[in-house]
Enzyme design. Structure first.
Site, short mmCIF file in Angstrom:
data_model
loop_
_atom_site.label_atom_id
_atom_site.label_comp_id
_atom_site.label_asym_id
_atom_site.label_seq_id
_atom_site.Cartn_x
_atom_site.Cartn_y
_atom_site.Cartn_z
N ARG A 197 -5.85 5.72 -7.99
CA ARG A 197 -5.36 6.79 -7.36
C ARG A 197 -5.42 7.78 -9.03
NH1 ARG A 197 0.33 7.65 -4.31
NH2 ARG A 197 -0.57 9.82 -4.12
N LEU B 8 0.80 -1.16 0.37
CA LEU B 8 -0.37 -0.35 0.09
C LEU B 8 0.61 1.00 0.05
CD1 LEU B 8 -2.42 -0.68 2.53
CD2 LEU B 8 -2.73 -0.84 0.26
N ASP B 9 0.31 2.72 -0.23
CA ASP B 9 0.92 3.41 0.01
C ASP B 9 1.45 4.26 1.20
OD1 ASP B 9 1.46 3.61 -3.70
OD2 ASP B 9 -0.64 4.60 -4.00
N LYS B 10 2.19 4.71 1.24
CA LYS B 10 2.75 5.08 2.35
C LYS B 10 1.41 5.76 2.67
CE LYS B 10 5.42 8.65 4.68
NZ LYS B 10 5.88 10.58 4.55
#
Length: 325
Positions: A238, A139-141
């Site tokens: 996104r 997962l992205d930060k």
């Protein structure tokens, strides 16, 4: 494929990887292993082509057989750190974690410590013998929510296979700019942005990517959606939602400048301005248990910041309905 105590894999080179360097093709076929680890296996002969030892830069051809048979060994040199984990489920094979926004998954340039991997090495030291310390997806930060890590080689192989065959189910909550009138699908290839290297983009030469979304709640100028992925490209939701002109609220890379709807109250303006991460949360995860074959599913609630954002959007709708500005 794998056994309890070997790391094994077998692939036929597909058309799109024909005439590529062996190390590049292996990295595409086995993204769960680091480039340096794959190169060391090629050099040692653990990774072969048509049963023969090759050099990393040697070219592979269509239908060449790439085979891996390697000894598990400490894969990482990162330090264990005592970082609190929100564990949703665990057994000898799996660790299911609710990751908070702000936590980096993997050590990298600029984030050598304080990551989920450092926390895993402390909580479950056995993961040091697994590729990428048991991490099979990221997962992205600044994306919150549920993710799974492997604690055994059997689990690692199974989870990688489930991701590659798209049998692992993942559903995300997102809040996007603009009022969507219905659900839909974005089917558009994603690759590195041609000019901005930190960004991904919809590009003709990208990898296939499909995102399905449905409405959860509509507001005056925003929409709460639920997304399911058929693929797992970097920044996929996104990029796809920005591509259809409905970027995620707060997205620093793809969202553009803050857009305020007509009749925005001061309260909503402050809520939107203060939400400075992409409004994205991994809500649900479904997979097949690597040992028992049982289908397991977990769900984690929205974090407080997204709940507060939705509350502010609801109140704005109520204010508009009662002509309070």
């Amino acid at each position: 494929m794998s056994s309890e105590n070997r790391i094994t894999a077998s692939f036929a080179v597909p058309p799109e990887l024909s005439d590529r360097r062996l190390d590049q093709a292996a990295a595409e076929l086995m993204p769960e292993h680091s480039r340096s680890r794959l190169q060391s296996w090629i050099k040692s002969g653990a990774l072969t082509v048509n049963g023969e030892k090759r050099k990393p830069r040697d070219k592979v051809m269509l239908d060449d057989q790439i085979n891996l048979d390697a000894e598990p060994e400490a894969q990482v040199s990162w330090e264990a750190e005592d970082i609190t984990l929100d564990i949703v489920y665990e057994d000898e094979h799996l660790l299911v974690i609710n990751k908070p926004a702000g936590l980096v998954v993997h050590p990298a340039a600029g984030h050598a410590a304080g990551t989920l991997v450092n926390a895993l090495l402390n909580y479950a030291p056995e993961v040091e013998n697994l590729p990428r310390a048991g991490i099979v997806h990221r997962l992205d930060k600044d994306t919150s929510g549920i993710m799974v890590a492997a604690r055994s080689l059997v689990a690692h192989t199974s989870l990688v296979d489930q991701l590659q065959t798209r049998t692992m189910g993942r559903e995300y909550d997102a809040v996007v700019v603009g009022e969507l009138t219905g659900g839909g699908t974005v089917d558009a290839p994603i690759g590195r942005h041609p000019r901005e290297r930190k960004k991904m983009a919809v590009v003709a030469s990208g990898k296939p990517a499909v995102t399905h979304y449905r409405l959860a709640e509509r507001f005056a100028a925003h929409t709460h959606i639920r997304c399911k992925l058929e693929s797992g490209r970097t920044h996929q939701i996104r990029v796809h939602m920005a591509h259809v002109k409905h970027p995620l609220v707060g997205d620093p890379l793809y969202g553009g400048r803050l857009r305020l709807p007509k009749g925005t109250t001061e309260e909503l303006r402050e809520a939107l301005a203060a939400f400075n991460r992409q409004a994205l949360h991994a809500r649900q995860l479904t997979l097949e248990h690597p040992e028992t074959g049982e289908i397991l599913s977990w769900e984690v609630p929205l974090p407080e910041d997204m709940q507060a954002l939705l509350a502010a959007l609801r109140k704005h709708v109520e204010d508009l309905a009662s002509d309070v500005y």
